[in-house]
Scaffold this active site. Sequence first.
Site, PDB file in Angstrom:
ATOM      1  N   CYS A  75      -5.888 -50.333  -5.481  1.00  0.00           N
ATOM      2  CA  CYS A  75      -5.569 -51.225  -4.365  1.00  0.00           C
ATOM      3  C   CYS A  75      -4.059 -51.359  -4.285  1.00  0.00           C
ATOM      4  O   CYS A  75      -3.421 -51.793  -5.255  1.00  0.00           O
ATOM      5  CB  CYS A  75      -6.227 -52.587  -4.568  1.00  0.00           C
ATOM      6  SG  CYS A  75      -5.772 -53.791  -3.312  1.00  0.00           S
ATOM      7  N   HIS A 166     -10.018 -42.743   2.642  1.00  0.00           N
ATOM      8  CA  HIS A 166      -9.588 -43.376   3.884  1.00  0.00           C
ATOM      9  C   HIS A 166      -9.910 -42.482   5.068  1.00  0.00           C
ATOM     10  O   HIS A 166      -9.694 -41.265   5.028  1.00  0.00           O
ATOM     11  CB  HIS A 166      -8.082 -43.656   3.866  1.00  0.00           C
ATOM     12  CG  HIS A 166      -7.693 -44.688   2.855  1.00  0.00           C
ATOM     13  ND1 HIS A 166      -7.646 -46.029   3.147  1.00  0.00           N
ATOM     14  CD2 HIS A 166      -7.346 -44.560   1.549  1.00  0.00           C
ATOM     15  CE1 HIS A 166      -7.289 -46.696   2.055  1.00  0.00           C
ATOM     16  NE2 HIS A 166      -7.106 -45.827   1.074  1.00  0.00           N
ATOM     17  N   GLU A 215     -11.972 -52.637   5.029  1.00  0.00           N
ATOM     18  CA  GLU A 215     -11.913 -52.140   3.657  1.00  0.00           C
ATOM     19  C   GLU A 215     -13.310 -51.975   3.069  1.00  0.00           C
ATOM     20  O   GLU A 215     -14.165 -52.853   3.211  1.00  0.00           O
ATOM     21  CB  GLU A 215     -11.097 -53.087   2.779  1.00  0.00           C
ATOM     22  CG  GLU A 215      -9.608 -53.049   3.074  1.00  0.00           C
ATOM     23  CD  GLU A 215      -8.791 -53.593   1.922  1.00  0.00           C
ATOM     24  OE1 GLU A 215      -8.987 -53.098   0.780  1.00  0.00           O
ATOM     25  OE2 GLU A 215      -7.972 -54.497   2.140  1.00  0.00           O
ATOM     26  N   CYS A 224      -3.905 -53.730   3.824  1.00  0.00           N
ATOM     27  CA  CYS A 224      -4.414 -52.754   2.857  1.00  0.00           C
ATOM     28  C   CYS A 224      -3.283 -51.792   2.544  1.00  0.00           C
ATOM     29  O   CYS A 224      -2.853 -51.032   3.416  1.00  0.00           O
ATOM     30  CB  CYS A 224      -5.623 -52.021   3.431  1.00  0.00           C
ATOM     31  SG  CYS A 224      -6.264 -50.711   2.351  1.00  0.00           S
ATOM     32  N   GLY A 227      -4.306 -48.148   2.470  1.00  0.00           N
ATOM     33  CA  GLY A 227      -4.593 -47.782   3.852  1.00  0.00           C
ATOM     34  C   GLY A 227      -3.338 -47.526   4.661  1.00  0.00           C
ATOM     35  O   GLY A 227      -3.286 -46.596   5.479  1.00  0.00           O
TER      36      GLY A 227
END
Length: 281
Positions: A75, A166, A215, A224, A227
Amino acid sequence: MAIEFTKYHGLGNDFILIDNRFSCEPVITPEQAVQLCDRHFGIGADGIIFAMPGEDNTDYTMRIFNSDGSEPEMCGNGIRCLAAFLAELEGESRQSNQYRIHTLAGVITPELMSDGQVKVDMGIPRLLAGEIPTTLCPADQKVISQPLEVAGKSWDVTCVSMGNPHCITFVEDVAAIPLDHIGPQFEHHPVFPQRTNTEFIQVVRPDYLKMRVWERGAGITLACGTGACAALVAGVLAGRCDRTATVELPGGCLQIAWSEVDQRVYMTGPAKQVFQGKYVI
């Protein structure tokens, strides 16, 4: 049992940080994580992050439980929060502003900057379908501007792994996307065997992107980090943006750069402590 915790957020993407340096296993279960992350009956968070002993000559290990109890590989906003948390735990004994952190996505290196921001070497993006993973293309091919049918509409998607999967699609207006409706359909689409994070990107300028995200395991969040990194990489691959850009998320902005020299992605953004407390399980 009372669990001491510290709450942090990175651009509104919020986490419960737990000092787990005394054990190589998380002190709470995924089921308990769901309880703690509940915003009405618990503390409230997008996930729980455990600061654990380092592995393979790293300083620390990062483990995460999402708000649904699942465990992601990494993350981006979370690792900035972890770096700030570790600096707090170490206090005056801290030897360096940089940490090598073992994650399920590999070794990630955050650095605390003098202006309070945290810069993270997010590593080299993985671009082949088999690495993401997705069945949209043969395993040895890149997934760039491929059609994907979701919610009765064909979307052009580009897929990138930043150690976690992703799916990025470019839209005219991110505000118009019914994220709570179509986000789950992207996440659980059968072409993503491990599910996927989904980013909807509006290119304002080649050096400025707007992004909304669904997410995997957490749903709609304000930001994110992985992301944002994947979005910039996808934008470069699709010829839509520069290799360095500001990515504006609902919770604020991140600075993302994909180096031509070493092919690594660098993310810079804030990590803010909100409060500390004890939770009785």
